[in-house]
Scaffold this active site. Structure first.
Site, PDB file in Angstrom:
ATOM      1  N   LEU A  94      21.337 -22.872 -20.337  1.00 26.12           N
ATOM      2  CA  LEU A  94      21.708 -24.048 -21.117  1.00 26.12           C
ATOM      3  C   LEU A  94      22.007 -25.257 -20.238  1.00 26.12           C
ATOM      4  O   LEU A  94      21.834 -26.391 -20.651  1.00 26.12           O
ATOM      5  CB  LEU A  94      22.949 -23.750 -21.974  1.00 26.12           C
ATOM      6  CG  LEU A  94      22.789 -22.651 -23.024  1.00 26.12           C
ATOM      7  CD1 LEU A  94      24.136 -22.325 -23.646  1.00 26.12           C
ATOM      8  CD2 LEU A  94      21.796 -23.068 -24.100  1.00 26.12           C
ATOM      9  N   GLY A  95      22.478 -25.023 -19.040  1.00 23.42           N
ATOM     10  CA  GLY A  95      22.835 -26.119 -18.153  1.00 23.42           C
ATOM     11  C   GLY A  95      23.620 -25.583 -16.977  1.00 23.42           C
ATOM     12  O   GLY A  95      23.772 -24.369 -16.795  1.00 23.42           O
TER      13      GLY A  95
ATOM     14  N   GLY B 216      27.112 -26.706 -14.346  1.00 20.93           N
ATOM     15  CA  GLY B 216      28.181 -27.634 -14.003  1.00 20.93           C
ATOM     16  C   GLY B 216      28.870 -27.219 -12.733  1.00 20.93           C
ATOM     17  O   GLY B 216      28.335 -26.443 -11.931  1.00 20.93           O
ATOM     18  N   GLY B 217      30.100 -27.748 -12.531  1.00 20.47           N
ATOM     19  CA  GLY B 217      30.814 -27.461 -11.304  1.00 20.47           C
ATOM     20  C   GLY B 217      31.172 -25.995 -11.168  1.00 20.47           C
ATOM     21  O   GLY B 217      31.336 -25.479 -10.064  1.00 20.47           O
ATOM     22  N   PHE B 218      31.319 -25.288 -12.285  1.00 22.44           N
ATOM     23  CA  PHE B 218      31.659 -23.871 -12.253  1.00 22.44           C
ATOM     24  C   PHE B 218      30.441 -23.022 -11.875  1.00 22.44           C
ATOM     25  O   PHE B 218      30.535 -22.061 -11.132  1.00 22.44           O
ATOM     26  CB  PHE B 218      32.175 -23.456 -13.629  1.00 22.44           C
ATOM     27  CG  PHE B 218      32.689 -22.042 -13.706  1.00 22.44           C
ATOM     28  CD1 PHE B 218      34.029 -21.776 -13.492  1.00 22.44           C
ATOM     29  CD2 PHE B 218      31.850 -20.984 -14.002  1.00 22.44           C
ATOM     30  CE1 PHE B 218      34.522 -20.485 -13.568  1.00 22.44           C
ATOM     31  CE2 PHE B 218      32.331 -19.690 -14.077  1.00 22.44           C
ATOM     32  CZ  PHE B 218      33.665 -19.443 -13.851  1.00 22.44           C
ATOM     33  N   GLY B 219      29.300 -23.398 -12.398  1.00 17.47           N
ATOM     34  CA  GLY B 219      28.082 -22.634 -12.183  1.00 17.47           C
ATOM     35  C   GLY B 219      27.183 -22.740 -13.398  1.00 17.47           C
ATOM     36  O   GLY B 219      27.433 -23.531 -14.314  1.00 17.47           O
ATOM     37  N   PRO B 220      26.115 -21.943 -13.473  1.00 13.18           N
ATOM     38  CA  PRO B 220      25.180 -22.018 -14.602  1.00 13.18           C
ATOM     39  C   PRO B 220      25.779 -21.437 -15.875  1.00 13.18           C
ATOM     40  O   PRO B 220      26.658 -20.575 -15.835  1.00 13.18           O
ATOM     41  CB  PRO B 220      23.999 -21.180 -14.118  1.00 13.18           C
ATOM     42  CG  PRO B 220      24.585 -20.226 -13.136  1.00 13.18           C
ATOM     43  CD  PRO B 220      25.687 -20.963 -12.454  1.00 13.18           C
TER      44      PRO B 220
ATOM     45  N   LYS C  30      29.258 -18.274 -19.084  1.00 16.18           N
ATOM     46  CA  LYS C  30      29.482 -19.147 -17.937  1.00 16.18           C
ATOM     47  C   LYS C  30      29.699 -18.285 -16.699  1.00 16.18           C
ATOM     48  O   LYS C  30      30.642 -17.481 -16.636  1.00 16.18           O
ATOM     49  CB  LYS C  30      30.684 -20.064 -18.194  1.00 16.18           C
ATOM     50  CG  LYS C  30      30.823 -21.162 -17.156  1.00 16.18           C
ATOM     51  CD  LYS C  30      31.604 -22.365 -17.693  1.00 16.18           C
ATOM     52  CE  LYS C  30      33.066 -22.094 -17.881  1.00 16.18           C
ATOM     53  NZ  LYS C  30      33.813 -23.341 -18.123  1.00 16.18           N
TER      54      LYS C  30
ATOM     55  N   ASP D 104      41.316 -33.056 -17.515  1.00 14.88           N
ATOM     56  CA  ASP D 104      39.908 -33.437 -17.379  1.00 14.88           C
ATOM     57  C   ASP D 104      39.276 -33.647 -18.748  1.00 14.88           C
ATOM     58  O   ASP D 104      38.176 -33.167 -19.025  1.00 14.88           O
ATOM     59  CB  ASP D 104      39.139 -32.364 -16.602  1.00 14.88           C
ATOM     60  CG  ASP D 104      37.811 -32.914 -16.041  1.00 14.88           C
ATOM     61  OD1 ASP D 104      37.703 -34.147 -15.894  1.00 14.88           O
ATOM     62  OD2 ASP D 104      36.913 -32.115 -15.768  1.00 14.88           O
TER      63      ASP D 104
END
Length: 821
Positions: free
Chosen positions: A514-515, A517-521, A536, A628
């Protein structure tokens, strides 16, 4: 020509009579009366006076006053004890100047009973809802009133009315409930200002206390909701002539009232123009508000089950009797012989003022010493809450103590308990040492064996042990984190196997991605039961690690709210750290900020986000600061309901903690408050700042971090310039021109600018934000210049190179750091 002149003269007199009648629509004179079907209307068209039949009653009628917008809500009744059975009854002013209600035979049903004769009496219904009788020769002031309905309240306290005492005449002003919804005759309940020792308002059932507010603090009554202070101004006046409580709306002429119901509950009601209905902003008593619910020497805690428990130093006399009110007795027989101490109870409604003494010249230390001298002194506190001074001491049993909720005011009280004697202290230390030895010796032995095994194993075995340690740590924390508030049960967060997650995501295939981010895929998955989830997966290259993973997992498991994303479980096998969330098919809010959302949908999303933040700040078991909040962290479900996500860098606050600081500043520049971005200070006002930015972005379809204008470099500065020029509506997305409510738009921009003010103390709380957004009667203060109004903002995104910064987030987030310039 002569006929024409007569016509003009006749027309003039007709016009004069019509004007005269219209001007007199709020008055009664000896020459004018009103009958059934006729009304007096105040000059501002706010109140009406006339005849009415209450509830389902058909035959009995009464003379009353009501708000014109809500005729079924009666605020005053003249003849409460004498219903009108005669359809020909009339209200008029008698020859001696009294206001009288007469039947068909001129018999008096009700009268204002003026003792002296008045030459030119006039009765007028004022815009305050007060029916007054005056002598028109004298000046029309409150001092010249011959009689007024405000001196004889029914069951409703209107703005400007008084509850209290006339010290000169001994007359008391108080509310009396209706007997039932169909019968306005005086009921069982009264609401009075009790001036015994310290002023407080109490509701009585006959002569028995049913509820008391707690003493006056200087601005409000203790144990009253603090969020109502910005809706109206409360006053407790005390002079040589009178002592009374009254209130005035900040937003005059706001339609509001305080009503005592036949059941004994008192409600603060405000008229909602949008829904044409009454909103209940405060109701009392709740379960713990009922006077003496738990009995003597006990405390009632609303958000705990059972609600009642004995105070420290007391125990329930009979363990077999579990019903309350119970009898709590001293748990220490040598009370007041071996020395005593005091424990501090914060945020409570203090005991009733039954046997007390007050000394306004003592400080708190002197008060404690004085209380210790007297064995019958059971507790002490400040007598003057406003200045934090004076001494108030309780003697005998302590009655009617309750713990106030987070949005209610409370006070601190010091309760007397027996001090531990030397023998007890020695026994306590022996017990503590024995317990520590029993726990620490096996723990040291296990730790030694674990270290020895770790040194002898290969690298793979060491990794396996580390993972087992993580599982043990997470399992221990999760049992704490998922404990349900107010319930003794514990629910464990499910742990998914890696095999089941691999199967659900088709071995983490690129098609299901899906995308990132800073955490991971983040991957879309489908569980065995058919439910779709978002998976996640922590990346080895991620800047986040085990701490952020545990933080997010424990926080979301602990929080339950419809505007917070739901966590289904986690997986920590073979070094993997995976979180499984509910799937959000409509991605995140930043995907819809550019011409895809209508006005009503934007308002609905913003109000949902506000409700989620309110829960985090005020109503969750521990106060949570998100740190955040931004459009990409607002996920949207299939019905476009907003859900706040990503709690990786959120922080927990204790009950008394208001502010904290950090040297590690993380988040997204453009949403950070100035005190956090520059000094590392964060509080609930940091999230309020981020919410203000989010509101402006949602209304304008523009990003704060990527907005550049010739006059200002940020969206905040642009909104501020438009606001000062009286052109705030130009901030709105052009596609909303035929859809938006301009007064509501102006209100939202005003609230957003209040949220992004430079000084955190100037910003409202989320409780105040929601009230200002949803209540059109609240007058909004003028905002000060926003922070970062003319500062260039650059967002340092941690997205991979193949993703554009403008790309929207899908069930994930970015963890961005501040970009120094």
């Amino acid at each position: 020509m002569e006929n024409l002149l007569c016509f003009y003269i006749f027309s003039f007199w007709i016009f004069f009579l019509i004007v005269k009648l219209s001007l007199a629509a709020d008055t009664i004179t000896p020459a004018r009366s009103i009958r059934d079907g006729e009304k007096l209307v105040s000059s501002s068209q706010t109140f009406e006076l006339g005849f009415f039949s209450p509830g389902n009653s058909r035959y009995s009628k009464y003379l009353g006053i009501w708000y014109k917008k809500s005729p079924e809500t009666i605020v005053w009744v003249a003849n409460r004890n004498s219903p009108i059975l005669d359809p020909s009854a009339v209200l008029t002013v008698s020859s001696n100047g009294s206001l009288v209600l007469l039947n068909v035979t001129k018999g008096i049903i009700w009268s204002s009973n003026i003792s002296r004769k008045v030459e030119n009496p006039v009765a007028q219904l004022q815009d305050t809802g007060n029916l007054v009788l005056v002598d028109v020769i004298r000046k029309n002031t409150s001092e010249s009133y011959l009689w007024q309905s405000f001196d004889y309240p029914s069951d409703t306290l209107l703005p400007g009315m008084k509850v209290g005492w006339n010290l000169k005449t001994g007359v008391e002003w108080y509310l009396t409930s209706w007997r039932s919804a169909d019968d306005p005759s005086p009921g069982n309940f009264t609401s009075r200002l009790d001036i015994h020792v310290l002023p407080e308002i109490c509701i009585y059932n006959g002569s028995v206390k049913y509820f008391c507010t707690g003493p006056w603090s200087g601005v409000a009554f203790v144990a009253a909701p603090s969020y109502t202070n910005f809706l109206y101004n409360q006053e407790l006046a005390h002079n040589q002539d009178e002592i009374y409580f009254s209130y005035e709306s900040y937003n005059s002429p706001s339609i509001m009232m305080l009503k005592l119901n036949p059941s004994g509950t008192v409600q603060r009601l405000i008229w909602n123009e949008r829904n044409a209905a009454w909103d209940v902003v405060y109701s009392a008593p709740n379960v713990c508000g009922v006077y003496g619910k738990c009995g003597a020497n006990s405390i009632c805690i609303l958000d705990k089950g059972p609600n009642c428990e004995c105070l420290k130093g007391f125990k329930l006399k009979s363990q077999d009797n579990q019903t309350w009110p119970g009898k709590c007795e001293r748990s220490h027989s040598s009370y007041c012989k071996s020395g005593d101490q005091f424990i501090k109870l914060d945020g409570i409604k203090a005991p009733d003022l039954l046997q007390v003494s007050v000394n306004d010249n003592m400080n708190l230390k002197q008060c404690e010493a004085e209380c210790l001298k007297n064995c019958t002194c059971r507790a002490y506190a400040y007598s003057n809450l406003t200045e934090g001074s004076g001494c108030l001491m309780w003697f005998g049993d302590l009655i009617d103590i309750s713990k106030t909720l987070g949005n209610f005011t409370g006070q601190s009280v010091y309760i007397r308990v027996p001090a531990l004697g030397p023998g007890k202290k020695k026994l306590l230390w022996i017990t503590i040492i024995a317990v520590l030895m029993a726990v620490l010796l096996p723990a040291f032995y296990i730790f030694y064996r674990w270290r020895r095994k770790l040194r002898e194993s290969r690298f793979a075995e060491r990794r396996k042990v580390e993972i087992s340690q993580d599982i043990l740590l997470l399992d221990t924390n999760m049992s704490i984190a998922t404990r349900e508030t107010g319930n003794s049960k514990e629910s464990c967060l499910p742990f998914f196997s890696l095999a089941s997650i691999t199967a659900a995501t088709d071995n983490f295939s690129g098609e299901n991605k899906l995308g990132e981010g800073g955490f991971g895929p983040v991957y879309k998955g489908k569980l065995n039961n058919g439910e779709e989830v978002a998976v996640k997966r922590l990346s080895s290259q991620s800047g986040q690690g085990l701490e952020e993973f545990k933080n997010e997992m424990m926080l979301i498991a602990k929080l339950q709210h419809r505007n917070l994303v739901r966590l289904f479980g986690c997986c920590i096998e073979h070094g993997e750290k995976i979180l499984i969330y509910e799937y959000m098919p409509n991605k995140s809010l930043d995907c819809f900020l550019f011409g895809l959302l209508g006005w009503e949908m934007r308002v609905r999303i913003l109000e949902g986000v506000a409700q989620g933040l309110l829960y985090l700040h005020h109503y969750s078991r521990l106060r949570v600061i998100h740190r955040d909040l931004k459009a990409s962290n607002i996920l949207l479900d299939s019905n476009m309901n907003p859900k706040i996500s990503d709690f990786g860098i959120a922080r927990l606050f204790g009950g008394d903690e208001l502010q904290s600081n950090t040297k590690r500043i993380v988040g997204t520049y453009g949403y950070m408050s100035p005190e956090y971005a520059l000094r590392g200070l964060f509080s609930i006002k940091s999230d309020v700042f981020s919410f203000g930015v989010l509101v402006l972005e949602t209304l304008s379809s523009k990003k704060n971090a990527h907005f550049y204008n010739t006059d200002s470099l940020t969206l905040l500065g642009h909104a501020w310039n438009l606001w000062n020029d009286g052109r705030a509506w130009e901030l709105m997305d052009s596609i909303l021109q035929n859809d938006a409510s301009y007064p509501m738009l102006n209100r939202y921009i005003n609230v957003a600018l209040l949220c992004v003010q430079e000084n955190a103390a100037d910003r409202p709380t989320m409780l105040e934000v929601i009230s200002m957004l949803t209540n059109e009667n609240v007058i909004l203060p003028s905002p000060l210049q926003p922070a970062f109004s003319h500062v260039r903002i650059a967002e340092n995104s941690s997205l991979p190179a193949n993703c554009e910064v403008e790309a929207c987030t899908v069930n994930c987030l970015t963890l961005s750091a501040m970009d120094a310039r």
